[in-house]
Design a protein around this motif. Structure first.
Motif, PDB file in Angstrom:
ATOM      1  N   ARG A 158      57.448 -14.167  90.052  1.00 49.61           N
ATOM      2  CA  ARG A 158      57.726 -15.551  90.442  1.00 49.61           C
ATOM      3  C   ARG A 158      57.677 -16.476  89.228  1.00 49.61           C
ATOM      4  NH1 ARG A 158      54.231 -17.135  95.646  1.00 49.61           N
ATOM      5  NH2 ARG A 158      55.590 -18.968  95.521  1.00 49.61           N
ATOM      6  N   GLY A 159      56.708 -16.241  88.355  1.00 51.48           N
ATOM      7  CA  GLY A 159      56.604 -17.061  87.149  1.00 51.48           C
ATOM      8  C   GLY A 159      57.786 -16.866  86.204  1.00 51.48           C
ATOM      9  N   LEU A 160      58.281 -15.645  86.111  1.00 52.28           N
ATOM     10  CA  LEU A 160      59.442 -15.382  85.255  1.00 52.28           C
ATOM     11  C   LEU A 160      60.677 -16.137  85.735  1.00 52.28           C
ATOM     12  CD1 LEU A 160      59.073 -11.564  84.534  1.00 52.28           C
ATOM     13  CD2 LEU A 160      59.218 -13.378  82.809  1.00 52.28           C
ATOM     14  N   MET A 161      60.747 -16.431  87.019  1.00 50.08           N
ATOM     15  CA  MET A 161      61.903 -17.131  87.562  1.00 50.08           C
ATOM     16  C   MET A 161      61.749 -18.651  87.508  1.00 50.08           C
ATOM     17  SD  MET A 161      64.016 -14.805  88.072  1.00 50.08           S
ATOM     18  CE  MET A 161      65.308 -15.819  88.807  1.00 50.08           C
ATOM     19  N   GLU A 162      60.671 -19.137  86.917  1.00 52.25           N
ATOM     20  CA  GLU A 162      60.506 -20.576  86.770  1.00 52.25           C
ATOM     21  C   GLU A 162      61.327 -21.094  85.587  1.00 52.25           C
ATOM     22  OE1 GLU A 162      59.303 -22.161  89.062  1.00 52.25           O
ATOM     23  OE2 GLU A 162      57.627 -21.107  90.003  1.00 52.25           O
ATOM     24  N   ALA A 163      61.326 -22.408  85.408  1.00 53.93           N
ATOM     25  CA  ALA A 163      62.180 -23.023  84.393  1.00 53.93           C
ATOM     26  C   ALA A 163      61.761 -22.668  82.971  1.00 53.93           C
ATOM     27  CB  ALA A 163      62.182 -24.542  84.572  1.00 53.93           C
ATOM     28  N   THR A 164      60.464 -22.589  82.725  1.00 55.04           N
ATOM     29  CA  THR A 164      59.974 -22.288  81.375  1.00 55.04           C
ATOM     30  C   THR A 164      58.937 -21.167  81.465  1.00 55.04           C
ATOM     31  OG1 THR A 164      60.169 -24.678  80.957  1.00 55.04           O
ATOM     32  CG2 THR A 164      59.163 -23.344  79.220  1.00 55.04           C
ATOM     33  N   PRO A 165      59.394 -19.930  81.672  1.00 53.02           N
ATOM     34  CA  PRO A 165      58.440 -18.836  81.913  1.00 53.02           C
ATOM     35  C   PRO A 165      57.478 -18.574  80.768  1.00 53.02           C
ATOM     36  CG  PRO A 165      60.690 -18.013  81.658  1.00 53.02           C
ATOM     37  CD  PRO A 165      60.789 -19.493  81.786  1.00 53.02           C
ATOM     38  N   SER A 166      57.847 -18.951  79.548  1.00 52.06           N
ATOM     39  CA  SER A 166      56.945 -18.712  78.420  1.00 52.06           C
ATOM     40  C   SER A 166      55.588 -19.357  78.634  1.00 52.06           C
ATOM     41  CB  SER A 166      57.561 -19.238  77.122  1.00 52.06           C
ATOM     42  OG  SER A 166      57.731 -20.653  77.181  1.00 52.06           O
ATOM     43  N   ARG A 167      55.547 -20.505  79.315  1.00 48.48           N
ATOM     44  CA  ARG A 167      54.284 -21.211  79.493  1.00 48.48           C
ATOM     45  C   ARG A 167      53.304 -20.400  80.333  1.00 48.48           C
ATOM     46  NH1 ARG A 167      53.483 -26.580  81.406  1.00 48.48           N
ATOM     47  NH2 ARG A 167      51.806 -26.650  79.885  1.00 48.48           N
TER      48      ARG A 167
ATOM     49  N   ALA B  36      66.703 -16.550  78.388  1.00 50.52           N
ATOM     50  CA  ALA B  36      67.240 -15.964  79.617  1.00 50.52           C
ATOM     51  C   ALA B  36      67.120 -16.944  80.770  1.00 50.52           C
ATOM     52  CB  ALA B  36      66.511 -14.656  79.940  1.00 50.52           C
ATOM     53  N   ALA B  37      66.011 -17.669  80.828  1.00 54.49           N
ATOM     54  CA  ALA B  37      65.826 -18.662  81.895  1.00 54.49           C
ATOM     55  C   ALA B  37      66.806 -19.817  81.742  1.00 54.49           C
ATOM     56  CB  ALA B  37      64.386 -19.174  81.883  1.00 54.49           C
ATOM     57  N   ALA B  38      66.993 -20.285  80.520  1.00 54.56           N
ATOM     58  CA  ALA B  38      67.899 -21.408  80.280  1.00 54.56           C
ATOM     59  C   ALA B  38      69.332 -21.066  80.680  1.00 54.56           C
ATOM     60  CB  ALA B  38      67.854 -21.815  78.809  1.00 54.56           C
TER      61      ALA B  38
ATOM     62  N   ALA C 265      70.049 -12.905  75.251  1.00 53.63           N
ATOM     63  CA  ALA C 265      68.800 -13.675  75.297  1.00 53.63           C
ATOM     64  C   ALA C 265      67.907 -13.314  74.118  1.00 53.63           C
ATOM     65  CB  ALA C 265      68.080 -13.424  76.617  1.00 53.63           C
ATOM     66  N   ASP C 266      67.873 -12.034  73.762  1.00 55.11           N
ATOM     67  CA  ASP C 266      67.115 -11.596  72.591  1.00 55.11           C
ATOM     68  C   ASP C 266      67.653 -12.274  71.333  1.00 55.11           C
ATOM     69  OD1 ASP C 266      65.712 -10.141  70.620  1.00 55.11           O
ATOM     70  OD2 ASP C 266      67.196  -8.525  70.663  1.00 55.11           O
ATOM     71  N   PHE C 267      68.963 -12.306  71.175  1.00 54.98           N
ATOM     72  CA  PHE C 267      69.581 -12.935  70.007  1.00 54.98           C
ATOM     73  C   PHE C 267      69.264 -14.420  69.949  1.00 54.98           C
ATOM     74  CE2 PHE C 267      73.190 -15.359  68.309  1.00 54.98           C
ATOM     75  CZ  PHE C 267      73.244 -14.863  67.014  1.00 54.98           C
ATOM     76  N   ARG C 268      69.379 -15.088  71.087  1.00 54.88           N
ATOM     77  CA  ARG C 268      69.175 -16.535  71.106  1.00 54.88           C
ATOM     78  C   ARG C 268      67.698 -16.909  71.038  1.00 54.88           C
ATOM     79  NH1 ARG C 268      73.880 -18.403  71.288  1.00 54.88           N
ATOM     80  NH2 ARG C 268      75.588 -17.483  72.483  1.00 54.88           N
ATOM     81  N   GLY C 269      66.814 -15.950  71.267  1.00 54.20           N
ATOM     82  CA  GLY C 269      65.388 -16.210  71.186  1.00 54.20           C
ATOM     83  C   GLY C 269      64.876 -16.113  69.765  1.00 54.20           C
ATOM     84  N   ARG C 270      65.587 -16.719  68.855  1.00 56.89           N
ATOM     85  CA  ARG C 270      65.206 -16.725  67.441  1.00 56.89           C
ATOM     86  C   ARG C 270      65.434 -18.131  66.908  1.00 56.89           C
ATOM     87  NH1 ARG C 270      67.906 -11.017  65.309  1.00 56.89           N
ATOM     88  NH2 ARG C 270      67.826  -9.952  67.311  1.00 56.89           N
TER      89      ARG C 270
END
Length: 412
Positions: A188-197, A244-246, A349-354
Motif C-alpha cells: 500500500r505504501g509503494l502505491m502512494e505518491a512518494t513511496p520513498s518517505r 516509478a510512482a511519478a 525508473a532505474d535510469f531516471r532515479g539518478r
C-alpha cells in the motif's frame, strides 16, 4: 433509510473525516455506533460480519458500521489484543484506541466535528502524532505511520512519535509481525505518491533493518559518480521508486525498482564503487525478499527479470541484434508482451532515479519495444510450412532475428 432510536448515535470516523478536512476525495467511510447492542443492530436489519469485534453491514448501502469498542493488550504482536465492546463504551474511548490524532476525529449525524485528541490542530500543522501510549501495543502502526508519511508528503512525524516507534523496535515488537501483514502495508505504501518517505521513516526508527535488511544495507554503499551522481545506492533506490510512482506505474514495477540493486549491498568494500556481478546477487536477494514477504508471483517474477537484465536494457543501443533477440527470449516477451512493457518501465525508473536524469530521454524503451513488435510480427505458421519439422525452431528464430535486424537498423 435506516432510522436509529434516540439512544443510539452514529459517527463518521477516521480517514473520511481527515480527508474531508484536507479537501481530498473521500473514498471509503467508516462508522462507529455508540449506545447500541448487537441485538439492536440486528433488529434494525444490519448483518453481522465481524469475526473479532462487532461489525455490521448496512442493509441498504452495505457500508460497515462498528460498535464502539476498546482494546487491551494481552500478548506481543499485532494480534495480541482482547476487544471489549458494549453499549456503555463512549466515542472518546473508541477514538483513544486509534493510531494517530488525525485519524481520531469523528463527525456526528449533523456534521459537527468531535475531536477530543487535537487531530484538527495536528492536521493544520501537518503533524502525524500518536494518540496515546497505547500506540506502542500494535507494531503494525509503525508501518501505518510510514505509509501515511508516503501519502501525505507535506506532513512531518512528531518527535515523540518517532521516539516511541524506536522504542517499539528496540523492544522487539516488530519481530512479531507476520510476513503477510508486512507485505500488505508495504504494498500500500509503494502505491502512494512518494513511496520513498515510507522507507525513510522505517529506516529512521530502525524498523527497516528488521523488515528489509537487504534494502537497509544499501545505504552508505557508493556507486561510480559518472553513472550515479547521487552516489549512495540506497538513495538511488528510493529515487528509482519515486520515479516509478511519478510515472504512475503498477505495483510490480515499483517493487522491481525497489529490489533491482540489492546485490550492491553485498559487494566487498574493497571493490567499491564498482559492483561487478551484482546482477546475479540481486536476483537471488530479490527472490528471497519476495518469498519471505509472500509477495504475489507477478511482483516476484518482474523483480527477478529487472534485477538480472536492467544493465542490458540500459545498453540496448549497443547490443548486437542477436543479443537483443536473446534478451527478448530470456524475458519470455513473446508470450508475455505486457510484462515486457512493465520490465522496460522498471528499467526506465532505474535510469531516471539518478541525479539529473529525471527528464532525460530514454530511447532504450522504444527501441526494444520496436524490436519485440517486429519479432512478434513474424508469421511462425508460414515459416514452419516452408521447412521440415526438425528445422522449424531454427527457422522461426532466424526469421525473428532478421526482423530484429531490420527494426534496429531503422533506429541506429
Amino acid at each position: 433509510m435506516t432510522t436509529f432510536p434516540p439512544h443510539i448515535h452514529v459517527y463518521t470516523v477516521g480517514g473520511a473525516v481527515r480527508d474531508r478536512l484536507l479537501g481530498l476525495p473521500v473514498q471509503d467511510r467508516d462508522y462507529v455506533v455508540v449506545g447500541a447492542t448487537p441485538e439492536e443492530m440486528a433488529a434494525l436489519g444490519f448483518r453481522p460480519v465481524g469475526r473479532d469485534f462487532p461489525v455490521f453491514l448496512h442493509p441498504d448501502s452495505h457500508e460497515e458500521y462498528a460498535l464502539a469498542r476498546t482494546e487491551r493488550k494481552t500478548a506481543r504482536g499485532y494480534r495480541g489484543f482482547r476487544v471489549f465492546s458494549s453499549s456503555e463504551v463512549t466515542l472518546e474511548e473508541d477514538l483513544k484506541r486509534r493510531d494517530l490524532t488525525v485519524n481520531a476525529m469523528a463527525e456526528d449525524e449533523r456534521g459537527h466535528l468531535v475531536d477530543p485528541y487535537g487531530g484538527r490542530v495536528d492536521l493544520d500543522a501537518r503533524v502525524l502524532r500518536h494518540v496515546s501510549p497505547a500506540f506502542s501495543e500494535d507494531p503494525v502502526r509503525i508501518l501505518r505511520v510510514a505509509r501515511f508519511a508516503a501519502r501525505f508528503a507535506g506532513f512531518r512525524i512528531a518527535p515523540e512519535t518517532i521516539e516511541l516507534m524506536r522504542k517499539m523496535v528496540r523492544d522487539g515488537e516488530v519481530d512479531a509481525l507476520v510476513p503477510e501483514r508486512v507485505w500488505q502495508e508495504l504494498a500500500r505504501g509503494l502505491m502512494e505518491a512518494t513511496p520513498s518517505r515510507m522507507f525513510v521513516v522505517l529506516r529512521e526508527c530502525g524498523a527497516l533493518a528488521k523488515l528489509l535488511p537487504e534494502l537497509d544495507g544499501l545505504f552508505g554503499v557508493p556507486q561510480p559518480a559518472e553513472h550515479h551522481p547521487e552516489i549512495d545506492t540506497g538513495v538511488h533506490t528510493l529515487m528509482a521508486v519515486d520515479s516509478a510512482a511519478a510515472m504512475g506505474r503498477s505495483l510490480p514495477v515499483r517493487v522491481a525498482a525497489l529490489l533491482h540493486d540489492l546485490g550492491k549491498g553485498t559487494t566487498p568494500p574493497e571493490a567499491w564503487p564498482r559492483h561487478h556481478g551484482h546482477e546475479a546477487r540481486s536476483v537471488a536477494l530479490a527472490r528471497a525478499v519476495c518469498e519471505r514477504l509472500r509477495a504475489p508471483a507477478e511482483c516476484r517474477d518482474l523483480a527477478i527479470l529487472v534485477a538480472r537484465d536492467h544493465g542490458n536494457v540500459h545498453r540496448a543501443g549497443e547490443l548486437r541484434p542477436a543479443t537483443v533477440l536473446e534478451l527478448l527470449e530470456r524475458t519470455d516477451s513473446f508470450r508475455r508482451p505486457e510484462r515486457f512493457a512493465e520490465f522496460l518501465q522498471a528499467c526506465e525508473a532505474d535510469f531516471r532515479g539518478r541525479g539529473g536524469h529525471e527528464t532525460r530521454p530514454y530511447p532504450q524503451s522504444p527501441l526494444l519495444a520496436r524490436a519485440l513488435s517486429a519479432a512478434r510480427g513474424v508469421d511462425a505458421g508460414a515459416v514452419a510450412a516452408r521447412v521440415g519439422p526438425e528445422d522449424i525452431p531454427a527457422a522461426i528464430r532466424s526469421a525473428r532475428l532478421a526482423a530484429v535486424v531490420n527494426a534496429l537498423g531503422k533506429t541506429r
